[in-house]
Motif scaffolding. Structure first.
Motif, mmCIF file in Angstrom:
data_model
loop_
_atom_site.group_PDB
_atom_site.id
_atom_site.type_symbol
_atom_site.label_atom_id
_atom_site.label_comp_id
_atom_site.label_asym_id
_atom_site.label_seq_id
_atom_site.Cartn_x
_atom_site.Cartn_y
_atom_site.Cartn_z
ATOM 1 N N LEU A 73 43.727 62.720 48.665
ATOM 2 C CA LEU A 73 43.295 61.567 49.454
ATOM 3 C C LEU A 73 41.821 61.271 49.228
ATOM 4 N N GLN A 74 41.012 62.323 49.064
ATOM 5 C CA GLN A 74 39.598 62.104 48.781
ATOM 6 C C GLN A 74 39.398 61.430 47.428
ATOM 7 N N ARG A 75 40.206 61.826 46.418
ATOM 8 C CA ARG A 75 40.105 61.161 45.106
ATOM 9 C C ARG A 75 40.493 59.694 45.216
ATOM 10 N N PHE A 76 41.583 59.428 45.951
ATOM 11 C CA PHE A 76 41.993 58.034 46.152
ATOM 12 C C PHE A 76 40.891 57.238 46.842
ATOM 13 N N ARG A 77 40.233 57.879 47.810
ATOM 14 C CA ARG A 77 39.171 57.186 48.538
ATOM 15 C C ARG A 77 38.006 56.856 47.599
ATOM 16 N N ILE A 78 37.667 57.794 46.702
ATOM 17 C CA ILE A 78 36.581 57.543 45.748
ATOM 18 C C ILE A 78 36.944 56.385 44.820
ATOM 19 N N VAL A 79 38.205 56.371 44.344
ATOM 20 C CA VAL A 79 38.648 55.277 43.474
ATOM 21 C C VAL A 79 38.596 53.952 44.215
ATOM 22 N N ASP A 80 39.038 53.945 45.470
ATOM 23 C CA ASP A 80 38.998 52.707 46.259
ATOM 24 C C ASP A 80 37.569 52.231 46.459
ATOM 25 N N LEU A 81 36.648 53.169 46.694
ATOM 26 C CA LEU A 81 35.249 52.779 46.864
ATOM 27 C C LEU A 81 34.686 52.182 45.579
ATOM 28 N N GLU A 82 35.054 52.775 44.436
ATOM 29 C CA GLU A 82 34.577 52.235 43.163
ATOM 30 C C GLU A 82 35.133 50.838 42.921
ATOM 31 N N THR A 84 36.146 48.749 45.228
ATOM 32 C CA THR A 84 35.514 47.842 46.187
ATOM 33 C C THR A 84 34.123 47.440 45.712
ATOM 34 N N SER A 85 33.370 48.429 45.200
ATOM 35 C CA SER A 85 32.035 48.125 44.693
ATOM 36 C C SER A 85 32.106 47.172 43.500
ATOM 37 N N MET A 86 33.081 47.400 42.599
ATOM 38 C CA MET A 86 33.236 46.528 41.431
ATOM 39 C C MET A 86 33.585 45.112 41.851
ATOM 40 N N LEU A 87 34.521 44.988 42.806
ATOM 41 C CA LEU A 87 34.912 43.657 43.275
ATOM 42 C C LEU A 87 33.749 42.961 43.977
ATOM 43 N N THR A 88 32.958 43.730 44.723
ATOM 44 C CA THR A 88 31.804 43.131 45.401
ATOM 45 C C THR A 88 30.809 42.584 44.378
ATOM 46 N N ARG A 89 30.540 43.385 43.335
ATOM 47 C CA ARG A 89 29.635 42.899 42.284
ATOM 48 C C ARG A 89 30.204 41.680 41.583
ATOM 49 N N ARG A 90 31.521 41.682 41.356
ATOM 50 C CA ARG A 90 32.147 40.543 40.692
ATOM 51 C C ARG A 90 32.051 39.290 41.560
ATOM 52 N N ILE A 91 32.265 39.434 42.864
ATOM 53 C CA ILE A 91 32.154 38.292 43.771
ATOM 54 C C ILE A 91 30.733 37.742 43.774
ATOM 55 N N GLU A 92 29.750 38.643 43.823
ATOM 56 C CA GLU A 92 28.361 38.191 43.793
ATOM 57 C C GLU A 92 28.049 37.455 42.488
ATOM 58 N N GLU A 93 28.580 37.973 41.370
ATOM 59 C CA GLU A 93 28.340 37.320 40.079
ATOM 60 C C GLU A 93 28.968 35.930 40.048
ATOM 61 N N LEU A 94 30.210 35.827 40.575
ATOM 62 C CA LEU A 94 30.876 34.523 40.601
ATOM 63 C C LEU A 94 30.150 33.550 41.523
ATOM 64 N N VAL A 175 39.151 37.260 27.174
ATOM 65 C CA VAL A 175 38.606 38.027 28.294
ATOM 66 C C VAL A 175 38.438 39.477 27.875
ATOM 67 N N ILE A 176 37.533 40.181 28.581
ATOM 68 C CA ILE A 176 37.190 41.568 28.254
ATOM 69 C C ILE A 176 37.251 42.411 29.523
ATOM 70 N N LEU A 177 37.680 43.651 29.355
ATOM 71 C CA LEU A 177 37.664 44.613 30.464
ATOM 72 C C LEU A 177 36.279 45.248 30.539
ATOM 73 N N THR A 178 35.640 45.199 31.720
ATOM 74 C CA THR A 178 34.277 45.724 31.860
ATOM 75 C C THR A 178 34.211 46.978 32.715
ATOM 76 N N HIS A 179 35.341 47.517 33.156
ATOM 77 C CA HIS A 179 35.336 48.726 33.974
ATOM 78 C C HIS A 179 36.484 49.623 33.520
ATOM 79 N N THR A 180 36.378 50.904 33.853
ATOM 80 C CA THR A 180 37.410 51.874 33.487
ATOM 81 C C THR A 180 38.562 51.832 34.493
ATOM 82 N N ILE A 181 39.773 51.785 33.974
ATOM 83 C CA ILE A 181 40.974 51.896 34.815
ATOM 84 C C ILE A 181 41.440 53.349 34.723
ATOM 85 N N SER A 182 41.237 54.106 35.805
ATOM 86 C CA SER A 182 41.476 55.548 35.788
ATOM 87 C C SER A 182 42.930 55.863 36.129
ATOM 88 N N ASP A 183 43.566 56.630 35.227
ATOM 89 C CA ASP A 183 44.916 57.159 35.452
ATOM 90 C C ASP A 183 45.845 56.102 36.046
#
Length: 298
Positions: A73-82, A84-94, A175-183
């Protein structure tokens, strides 16, 4: 003698009544204590010890399972935080791009839909001279010989010249992928989030990773997946939930590798196309920058 007999009789009745009033548990305890040998007692204690050890082992296993669940669950939480952070940066960029587009649109002066006429006679249709050409948006031509043979027209006729731009028939995206998709899990969509090209009638959604066909016709799609060494991953190109192409990326070496595949397919209006994961080895991730998705209409 006559007195002793009644007394003896009373004593016997009293003894019988007292024996009847002794609790059964005391009798059983005394009986067990008298009948249980040291060997039996040792066996009973050994059995109790084994039962306690089994209970302790079960509790330890349950605690270990719960600890693993907490770590997961802690790993899932870390992935969700990452994410969320990526989406937040993407929203700000847009939002920044939207503000820039709005500012640029406000600075654009609307172009007039003018028509340029070429008149071989040297005079404009309303009789004005060359000095009035700039003001009247007409261009004259001095003689038929000065015109290119491919554009020569009859004397006294006029040719309309209009501005040209990008045709709405052009459909292309990249289009290009700019982040890692983990497992990623099976059927996980590969969302290429950075749009380089999305022109004409192209309709690629950077939030879902889905291309929607707006003009029927034959389309060409190409996608690539970047994978680390000693790992592999399988991907599919999907049209309306039906697989129309597949690819494998990865090899048993220490070098990272990117591989691609290309599909040509006829689409109808409203058809949707995207890339998804079909399976992968343990610990395989989709790496950014060299993972790309391209499509265009022929």
């Amino acid at each position: 003698m006559s007195i002793i007999r009644p007394v003896m009789r009373m004593l016997c009745v009293l003894a019988a009544t007292t024996a009847y009033m002794i609790p059964d548990t005391m009798v059983n305890a005394v009986s067990i204590h008298q009948t249980t040998t040291p060997t039996d007692q040792l066996a009973m204690l050994t059995k109790q010890r084994n039962d306690l050890e089994n209970m302790h082992s079960n509790d330890a296993n349950e605690i270990s399972r719960l600890n693993q669940k907490v770590e997961e669950l802690q790993r899932f939480r870390i992935v969700d935080l990452e994410r969320t952070s990526m989406l937040t940066r993407r929203i700000e960029e847009l939002e920044r791009k939207r503000d820039d587009d709005v500012q640029a649109a406000n600075n654009i002066t609307p172009a007039k839909d003018e028509a340029l006429y070429h008149n071989i006679s040297g005079a404009t249709p309303d009789g004005t001279t060359r000095k009035d050409e700039a003001r009247s948006a007409y261009v004259s031509q001095s003689s038929p010989e000065s015109r290119d043979s491919s554009s020569r027209i009859q004397y006294g006729r006029y040719r309309r010249v209009t501005r040209t731009g990008v045709s709405n028939d052009v459909v292309a995206f990249h289009v290009i992928l700019t982040h890692t998709i983990s497992d990623p899990s099976t059927n996980h969509p590969v969302i290429y989030d950075h749009v380089i090209t999305n022109t004409g009638g192209a309709s690629y959604n950077a939030y879902t990773g889905v291309f929607t066909c707006t003009q029927p016709g034959v389309h060409v799609f190409s996608w690539s997946i970047f994978e680390a060494g000693h790992h592999y991953i399988f991907t599919d190109l999907v049209r309306n939930n039906a697989v129309i192409g597949s690819a494998q990326t990865g090899q048993d070496t220490g070098f990272s590798i990117a591989s691609s595949a290309t599909v040509t397919v006829h689409l109808e209006g409203g058809d949707v196309v995207w890339v998804r994961v079909n399976g992968h080895g343990a610990g395989s991730d989709i790496l950014p920058n060299l993972s790309m998705f391209t499509g265009f209409r022929l």
